[in-house]
Write a protein that holds these residues in place. Structure first.
Motif, PDB file in Angstrom:
ATOM      1  N   ASN A 188      -6.995  53.592  47.022  1.00 24.85           N
ATOM      2  CA  ASN A 188      -7.668  54.050  48.218  1.00 24.85           C
ATOM      3  C   ASN A 188      -7.382  55.393  48.621  1.00 24.85           C
ATOM      4  O   ASN A 188      -7.782  55.807  49.628  1.00 24.85           O
ATOM      5  N   GLN A 189      -7.067  56.173  47.630  1.00 26.68           N
ATOM      6  CA  GLN A 189      -7.213  57.706  47.787  1.00 26.68           C
ATOM      7  C   GLN A 189      -8.129  57.982  46.572  1.00 26.68           C
ATOM      8  O   GLN A 189      -7.745  58.660  45.584  1.00 26.68           O
ATOM      9  N   ASN A 215       3.831  57.236  62.328  1.00 26.26           N
ATOM     10  CA  ASN A 215       4.209  56.590  61.046  1.00 26.26           C
ATOM     11  C   ASN A 215       4.941  57.792  60.289  1.00 26.26           C
ATOM     12  O   ASN A 215       5.509  58.785  60.729  1.00 26.26           O
ATOM     13  N   GLU A 216       5.367  57.324  58.928  1.00 27.59           N
ATOM     14  CA  GLU A 216       6.281  58.117  58.129  1.00 27.59           C
ATOM     15  C   GLU A 216       5.724  59.568  57.698  1.00 27.59           C
ATOM     16  O   GLU A 216       6.619  60.210  57.691  1.00 27.59           O
ATOM     17  N   ILE A 217       4.468  59.749  57.726  1.00 31.93           N
ATOM     18  CA  ILE A 217       3.777  60.990  57.412  1.00 31.93           C
ATOM     19  C   ILE A 217       4.303  61.826  58.382  1.00 31.93           C
ATOM     20  O   ILE A 217       4.440  63.171  58.177  1.00 31.93           O
ATOM     21  N   VAL A 218       4.605  61.649  59.683  1.00 29.77           N
ATOM     22  CA  VAL A 218       4.792  62.771  60.656  1.00 29.77           C
ATOM     23  C   VAL A 218       6.359  62.912  60.538  1.00 29.77           C
ATOM     24  O   VAL A 218       6.668  64.300  60.743  1.00 29.77           O
ATOM     25  N   VAL A 219       6.980  62.055  60.369  1.00 28.25           N
ATOM     26  CA  VAL A 219       8.467  62.133  60.161  1.00 28.25           C
ATOM     27  C   VAL A 219       9.120  62.930  59.066  1.00 28.25           C
ATOM     28  O   VAL A 219      10.039  63.607  58.675  1.00 28.25           O
ATOM     29  N   ALA A 220       8.266  62.816  57.883  1.00 30.16           N
ATOM     30  CA  ALA A 220       8.951  62.873  56.376  1.00 30.16           C
ATOM     31  C   ALA A 220       9.133  64.454  56.417  1.00 30.16           C
ATOM     32  O   ALA A 220       9.990  65.146  55.985  1.00 30.16           O
ATOM     33  N   ASP A 259       5.886  57.252  48.144  1.00 31.39           N
ATOM     34  CA  ASP A 259       4.902  56.629  48.006  1.00 31.39           C
ATOM     35  C   ASP A 259       3.635  56.869  47.991  1.00 31.39           C
ATOM     36  O   ASP A 259       3.617  58.367  48.616  1.00 31.39           O
ATOM     37  N   ALA A 260       2.712  56.272  47.890  1.00 32.63           N
ATOM     38  CA  ALA A 260       1.163  57.101  48.328  1.00 32.63           C
ATOM     39  C   ALA A 260       1.039  57.553  49.383  1.00 32.63           C
ATOM     40  O   ALA A 260       0.272  58.503  49.743  1.00 32.63           O
TER      41      ALA A 260
END
Length: 110
Positions: A58-59, A10-15, A32-33
């Motif tokens: 959600n956090q 997901n984007e968390i890995v690529v950012a 974003d969150a």
């Protein structure tokens, strides 16, 4: 800048990989969150930048910590008292899909 996200990622890995390719000195990174991650935050700070992350319900722990940090200023707002000189507020409004969402971003220390 763009990067392909593998189906198993997901984007968390690529950012973080994208951030390595950009000079962050004096830059404010906004996301974003999903990107409200300790590692990403440290990466931006170590590169000489700053960041503004969105935080959602959600956090819960992160949201609670932020609310605790600004509880005095939030109380001032509710009671009509002025904010400290180092505090600003913001509100985010989204329209779409037949609805309007409004969320206070809360006080921000400058």
């Amino acid at each position: 800048m763009e990067a392909k996200v593998d189906q198993k990622e997901n984007e968390i890995v690529v950012a973080p990989e994208i951030l390595k390719q950009v000079c962050l000195e004096g830059v404010i990174v906004m996301a974003d969150a999903m990107h409200t991650q300790r590692g990403t935050s440290q990466q931006v700070l170590q590169a000489g930048g700053d960041y503004v992350w969105m935080v959602k319900g959600n956090q819960a722990r992160t949201l609670w910590a932020i609310q605790k940090l600004f509880v005095h200023e939030a109380s001032n707002l509710k009671n009509g008292a002025p904010l400290s000189k180092s505090i600003r507020t913001a509100e985010r409004v989204n329209k779409g899909h037949g609805r309007r969402e409004s969320a206070p971003c809360g006080p921000v220390r400058s």
